[in-house]
Design a protein around this motif. Structure first.
Motif, mmCIF file in Angstrom:
data_model
loop_
_atom_site.group_PDB
_atom_site.id
_atom_site.type_symbol
_atom_site.label_atom_id
_atom_site.label_comp_id
_atom_site.label_asym_id
_atom_site.label_seq_id
_atom_site.Cartn_x
_atom_site.Cartn_y
_atom_site.Cartn_z
ATOM 1 N N SER A 15 0.841 -1.184 0.000
ATOM 2 C CA SER A 15 0.000 0.000 0.000
ATOM 3 C C SER A 15 0.886 1.247 0.000
ATOM 4 O O SER A 15 1.502 1.577 1.007
ATOM 5 C CB SER A 15 -0.915 0.004 1.230
ATOM 6 O OG SER A 15 -1.597 1.242 1.285
ATOM 7 N N ALA A 16 0.968 1.888 -1.142
ATOM 8 C CA ALA A 16 1.760 3.122 -1.263
ATOM 9 C C ALA A 16 0.992 4.021 -2.213
ATOM 10 O O ALA A 16 1.369 4.204 -3.376
ATOM 11 C CB ALA A 16 3.156 2.807 -1.793
ATOM 12 N N PRO A 17 -0.098 4.621 -1.717
ATOM 13 C CA PRO A 17 -1.046 5.299 -2.613
ATOM 14 C C PRO A 17 -0.456 6.468 -3.405
ATOM 15 O O PRO A 17 -0.954 6.774 -4.481
ATOM 16 C CB PRO A 17 -2.154 5.782 -1.663
ATOM 17 C CG PRO A 17 -1.633 5.604 -0.282
ATOM 18 C CD PRO A 17 -0.566 4.575 -0.333
ATOM 19 N N ILE A 18 0.614 7.085 -2.903
ATOM 20 C CA ILE A 18 1.156 8.232 -3.628
ATOM 21 C C ILE A 18 1.561 7.842 -5.059
ATOM 22 O O ILE A 18 1.344 8.589 -6.020
ATOM 23 C CB ILE A 18 2.346 8.892 -2.868
ATOM 24 C CG1 ILE A 18 2.941 10.056 -3.682
ATOM 25 C CG2 ILE A 18 3.423 7.924 -2.509
ATOM 26 C CD1 ILE A 18 1.991 11.173 -4.020
ATOM 27 N N PHE A 19 2.108 6.634 -5.210
ATOM 28 C CA PHE A 19 2.554 6.226 -6.542
ATOM 29 C C PHE A 19 1.360 5.968 -7.470
ATOM 30 O O PHE A 19 1.420 6.250 -8.659
ATOM 31 C CB PHE A 19 3.471 5.008 -6.451
ATOM 32 C CG PHE A 19 4.703 5.298 -5.651
ATOM 33 C CD1 PHE A 19 5.772 5.969 -6.221
ATOM 34 C CD2 PHE A 19 4.777 4.962 -4.310
ATOM 35 C CE1 PHE A 19 6.904 6.273 -5.475
ATOM 36 C CE2 PHE A 19 5.896 5.258 -3.563
ATOM 37 C CZ PHE A 19 6.966 5.916 -4.141
ATOM 38 N N ASN A 20 0.270 5.425 -6.895
ATOM 39 C CA ASN A 20 -0.926 5.196 -7.699
ATOM 40 C C ASN A 20 -1.578 6.527 -8.096
ATOM 41 O O ASN A 20 -2.065 6.689 -9.207
ATOM 42 C CB ASN A 20 -1.917 4.320 -6.931
ATOM 43 C CG ASN A 20 -1.272 3.006 -6.515
ATOM 44 O OD1 ASN A 20 -0.576 2.956 -5.503
ATOM 45 N ND2 ASN A 20 -1.429 1.980 -7.321
ATOM 46 N N LYS A 21 -1.539 7.472 -7.150
ATOM 47 C CA LYS A 21 -2.088 8.810 -7.465
ATOM 48 C C LYS A 21 -1.280 9.475 -8.571
ATOM 49 O O LYS A 21 -1.836 10.066 -9.492
ATOM 50 C CB LYS A 21 -2.034 9.702 -6.212
ATOM 51 C CG LYS A 21 -3.164 9.496 -5.235
ATOM 52 C CD LYS A 21 -3.069 10.606 -4.173
ATOM 53 C CE LYS A 21 -3.718 10.154 -2.883
ATOM 54 N NZ LYS A 21 -3.296 10.982 -1.737
ATOM 55 N N LEU A 22 0.040 9.383 -8.440
ATOM 56 C CA LEU A 22 0.913 9.989 -9.447
ATOM 57 C C LEU A 22 0.663 9.337 -10.811
ATOM 58 O O LEU A 22 0.530 10.020 -11.833
ATOM 59 C CB LEU A 22 2.384 9.826 -9.034
ATOM 60 C CG LEU A 22 3.438 10.301 -10.037
ATOM 61 C CD1 LEU A 22 3.298 11.797 -10.327
ATOM 62 C CD2 LEU A 22 4.848 10.005 -9.521
ATOM 63 N N HIS A 23 0.561 7.993 -10.804
ATOM 64 C CA HIS A 23 0.301 7.269 -12.049
ATOM 65 C C HIS A 23 -0.999 7.745 -12.686
ATOM 66 O O HIS A 23 -1.045 8.084 -13.875
ATOM 67 C CB HIS A 23 0.249 5.760 -11.765
ATOM 68 C CG HIS A 23 -0.101 4.940 -12.966
ATOM 69 N ND1 HIS A 23 -1.387 4.521 -13.228
ATOM 70 C CD2 HIS A 23 0.653 4.478 -13.995
ATOM 71 C CE1 HIS A 23 -1.397 3.840 -14.360
ATOM 72 N NE2 HIS A 23 -0.163 3.796 -14.845
ATOM 73 N N ALA A 24 -2.055 7.821 -11.884
ATOM 74 C CA ALA A 24 -3.375 8.214 -12.398
ATOM 75 C C ALA A 24 -3.327 9.641 -12.954
ATOM 76 O O ALA A 24 -3.871 9.920 -14.027
ATOM 77 C CB ALA A 24 -4.409 8.106 -11.283
ATOM 78 N N GLN A 25 -2.626 10.537 -12.238
ATOM 79 C CA GLN A 25 -2.563 11.926 -12.697
ATOM 80 C C GLN A 25 -1.803 12.029 -14.018
ATOM 81 O O GLN A 25 -2.214 12.731 -14.927
ATOM 82 C CB GLN A 25 -1.883 12.804 -11.635
ATOM 83 C CG GLN A 25 -1.962 14.278 -11.959
ATOM 84 C CD GLN A 25 -0.766 15.048 -11.418
ATOM 85 O OE1 GLN A 25 0.388 14.698 -11.662
ATOM 86 N NE2 GLN A 25 -1.061 16.083 -10.655
ATOM 87 N N ARG A 26 -0.699 11.327 -14.135
ATOM 88 C CA ARG A 26 0.093 11.413 -15.363
ATOM 89 C C ARG A 26 -0.647 10.780 -16.538
ATOM 90 O O ARG A 26 -0.586 11.280 -17.657
ATOM 91 C CB ARG A 26 1.467 10.748 -15.183
ATOM 92 C CG ARG A 26 2.418 11.374 -14.173
ATOM 93 C CD ARG A 26 2.341 12.875 -14.034
ATOM 94 N NE ARG A 26 2.572 13.579 -15.287
ATOM 95 C CZ ARG A 26 2.116 14.792 -15.559
ATOM 96 N NH1 ARG A 26 1.376 15.451 -14.700
ATOM 97 N NH2 ARG A 26 2.371 15.363 -16.712
ATOM 98 N N VAL A 27 -1.335 9.655 -16.306
ATOM 99 C CA VAL A 27 -2.094 9.021 -17.397
ATOM 100 C C VAL A 27 -3.200 9.967 -17.853
ATOM 101 O O VAL A 27 -3.427 10.156 -19.042
ATOM 102 C CB VAL A 27 -2.677 7.660 -16.936
ATOM 103 C CG1 VAL A 27 -3.674 7.121 -17.960
ATOM 104 C CG2 VAL A 27 -1.546 6.646 -16.713
ATOM 105 N N ALA A 28 -3.882 10.590 -16.876
ATOM 106 C CA ALA A 28 -5.004 11.478 -17.209
ATOM 107 C C ALA A 28 -4.535 12.746 -17.914
ATOM 108 O O ALA A 28 -5.297 13.378 -18.633
ATOM 109 C CB ALA A 28 -5.758 11.838 -15.932
ATOM 110 N N SER A 29 -3.267 13.129 -17.736
ATOM 111 C CA SER A 29 -2.792 14.395 -18.306
ATOM 112 C C SER A 29 -2.563 14.287 -19.811
ATOM 113 O O SER A 29 -2.351 15.285 -20.483
ATOM 114 C CB SER A 29 -1.500 14.833 -17.612
ATOM 115 O OG SER A 29 -0.425 14.049 -18.080
ATOM 116 N N ASN A 30 -2.575 13.082 -20.344
ATOM 117 C CA ASN A 30 -2.322 12.921 -21.783
ATOM 118 C C ASN A 30 -3.601 12.766 -22.583
ATOM 119 O O ASN A 30 -4.555 12.229 -22.121
ATOM 120 C CB ASN A 30 -1.420 11.712 -22.025
ATOM 121 C CG ASN A 30 0.022 12.051 -21.744
ATOM 122 O OD1 ASN A 30 0.642 12.781 -22.510
ATOM 123 N ND2 ASN A 30 0.547 11.570 -20.632
#
Lengths: 407, 230
Positions: free
Chosen positions: B215-230
């Motif tokens: 459980s390391a939600p920061i990495f999942n949040k970062l992943h989701a934000q970067r995917v959504a930015s494209n």
């Protein structure tokens, strides 16, 4: 149209742009001058003593310090707000045509043009390091441009170059009149291979010396800064002091003292005036947000983050980091992983800015406890009525620097 | 057994925050209590050939050529693979595993010949966010690329991802990177493991076996934000 009329018109339009908040007046003024007279910079620089300052980090601060020292002798024009491209130089030179001296900060890639146009008396080469690689060039490409530009210097021009930096050394070393300066800086993140031949560069003396099998090596410094004392080629000695915090400020102050010496100003006199400068264009300026008293620091690439974090260690316990990734910041945040944020360990850290998740991921792996917040106001709510450092990347810094000027 | 991770030549290959992948890999193992050590191999060190997982980053031309010489010395890179080592390679590190890669002055440099790929000079540089659909069972891949060369396969190979946004290997291939039994390579530079936690775990699991959930939600949040930015 005569250049004087062009400048008057450009100043008027720059003023309109500024008061209608359409843009920075300086840029508008400079662009109009160059549009109406593409050779304006050459004309405006003629019969003036010009010093150009360039490098990856420290341009704005060093230029401001040199300005301060030269201003003890004569009127000086300068571009201390960091407008260091073509238009910025034109605007700076047009500010006061009667000033006999100009101290100009120049973008690394614009330096060759600035040399041709202004025919400087002195060029100060600070350092070259990785910086916003998504839009700027790799370090070696910049060094090559500089090396070529050195061939176009006027014959009476001196170059004050940093011997600790292999790229600066390589770019400058063909010029006959180089004044070499060593601040004692060690190592270089991008110089594992020789700028001359590409072989692996050998680093010795704890990272303050380098040489290569091809013969490329660190030159003997004419001016050496050690433990806050600057020693010159004739054994001149002067204590270097700066009201700006950090090691970089001391080494930039030393460069300014040497530059002033070349312009005929006594070491004591320039050192005294330089020591009084405490904040340059918002850097280390004070601003209050909520109940928190922030000190604003700029960080824009791995080398400047390292320097800023080191400087911040002796600062307050509370630290806010603001990182954006707009064009001027560089859109790539991977450099965060080239920075060791350990100096923040054990302090009260919050992160914000458009790329706060990238920063948070980096700090998590660096094992630095922190909180993510929406903006600086939210950071101030957490901190309360204390002193705090606010370390910001380029676009965030310039937004916040405007608040410094007002408060 | 302690897992050994080797960070190869960071002074030469580490221009774009490439150490981030090593740090994230180590951190994810540490959170799970998996014993491991990280060895950083400098330009004057001997390259260990019996470690488990090797990291190669990106770099400029001269550094890439110098790295090639060091890795070729004493057959180092082949010994690594013969001993069962895995490699995660990025950008210049990816290119130098192939048959050849370009360098300044229109030079073509012979690569290490480990992968049947070749890299050609291409203009303009490929710079920007890259998004791809992976060919391995992990979430959409997000990264940042910045490279002058474009890479073609000389034999049939499994790419790491099918490019949705960005360039990747280029040469109109619409794919990024490569996956073999022992090698994962990509043009997503710097902190690819930070932005793609599932990729990090997939690369690690190939060596250490199934990993416990983390459980390391920061990495999942970062992943989701970067995917959504494209």
């Amino acid at each position: 149209m005569k250049l004087r009329s062009i400048i008057a018109l450009a100043n008027a339009l720059g003023w309109v742009s500024r008061i209608t908040k359409r843009g920075s007046g300086v840029m508008v003024t400079g662009r109009i001058i160059l549009k109406l007279d593409p050779h304006a910079v050459a004309t405006l620089a003629k019969n003036r003593r010009v010093v150009l300052i360039s490098g990856t980090n420290g341009k704005t601060t060093t230029t401001s310090l040199i300005y301060q020292a030269l201003a003890t002798q004569s009127k000086v024009v300068s571009n201390f707000t960091g407008a260091n491209l073509f238009a910025g130089l034109a605007a700076a030179l047009s500010k006061d045509i009667s000033a006999p001296t100009a101290a100009l900060e120049v973008d690394e890639m614009v330096l060759p043009w600035a040399i041709t146009e202004t025919k400087p008396e002195l060029v100060v080469l600070l350092n070259l390091g990785r910086d916003q690689l998504d839009r700027l060039s790799e370090v070696r490409v910049v060094a090559q441009k500089w090396k070529k530009a050195m061939k176009t210097l006027p014959s009476n021009c001196a170059v004050l170059a940093d011997a600790d930096d292999p790229f600066v050394t390589w770019a400058a070393r063909d010029w006959p009149d180089v004044i070499w300066f060593s601040s004692g800086a060690t190592g270089h993140i991008d110089a594992s291979t020789c700028p001359e031949c590409g072989a692996i560069l050998h680093w010795g003396d704890g990272g303050n010396d380098y040489d290569c099998e091809c013969g490329f090596r660190k030159p003997n410094a004419d001016w050496v800064l050690r433990s806050g004392e600057l020693v010159g080629p004739h054994d001149q000695k002067i204590a270097v002091q700066s009201a700006i915090p950090g090691f970089a400020a001391i080494s930039n102050a030393a460069r300014a003292i040497i530059a002033a010496d070349i312009f005929g100003i006594g070491l004591q006199e320039s050192a005294r005036s330089i020591a009084q400068v405490s904040s340059v264009d918002g850097r280390f300026g004070a601003l209050q947000i909520g109940r928190t008293h922030f000190r604003l620091l700029l960080s824009k690439n791995p080398a400047s983050w390292r320097e800023t974090l080191q400087t911040s260690v002796s600062g307050p316990e509370a630290v806010a980091l603001v990182v954006n990734a707009n064009t001027q910041d560089g859109k790539d945040t991977s450099w965060l992983w080239d920075v060791d944020f350990s100096p923040l360990r054990g302090r009260k850290v919050v992160v914000t800015g458009e790329r706060r998740l990238d920063v948070s991921a980096r700090l998590t792996v660096n094992e630095i406890a922190h909180r993510i917040v929406e903006d600086e106001a939210a950071a101030a709510e957490i901190f309360g009525a204390v002193q705090a450092d606010l370390i910001a990347s380029y676009t965030a810094f310039h937004r916040l620097a405007k608040l410094v000027k007002r408060s | 057994m302690t897992l050994t991770i080797v960070h190869l030549l960071p002074e030469l290959l580490g221009t774009y925050g490439d150490r981030g992948n090593v740090e994230v890999a180590s951190w994810r193992l540490k959170q799970r209590g998996i014993a491991h050590e990280v060895i950083t191999v400098g330009v004057r060190d001997k390259v260990p050939t019996s470690a488990d997982l090797y990291f190669l980053g990106g770099g400029e031309d001269d550094a890439q050529i110098a790295a090639r010489e060091i890795l070729e010395r004493d057959g180092g890179i082949r010994k690594i693979l013969n001993n069962g080592g895995h490699i995660f390679a990025v950008c210049a590190g990816f290119q130098l595993l192939g048959a050849s890669f370009p360098a300044s002055g229109n030079r073509t440099i012979t690569g290490l010949g480990i992968l049947p790929i070749e890299t050609l000079a291409a203009s303009p540089r490929s710079v920007g966010e890259i998004l791809s659909q992976p060919t391995i069972p992990v979430a959409t891949l997000t990264g940042f690329e910045n490279h002058g060369g474009q890479t073609g396969f000389l034999e049939e190979l499994q790419p790491l991802g099918r490019v949705v946004h960005g360039v990747g290997n280029g040469l109109n291939s619409k794919v990024d990177g490569v996956v073999t039994e022992q090698i994962v390579a990509t043009y997503m530079h710097g902190p690819a493991f930070a932005r793609n936690p599932e990729l990090a775990d997939w690369v690690l699991a190939r060596k250490v076996g199934e990993l416990a959930p983390l459980s390391a939600p920061i990495f999942n949040k970062l992943h989701a934000q970067r995917v959504a930015s494209n």
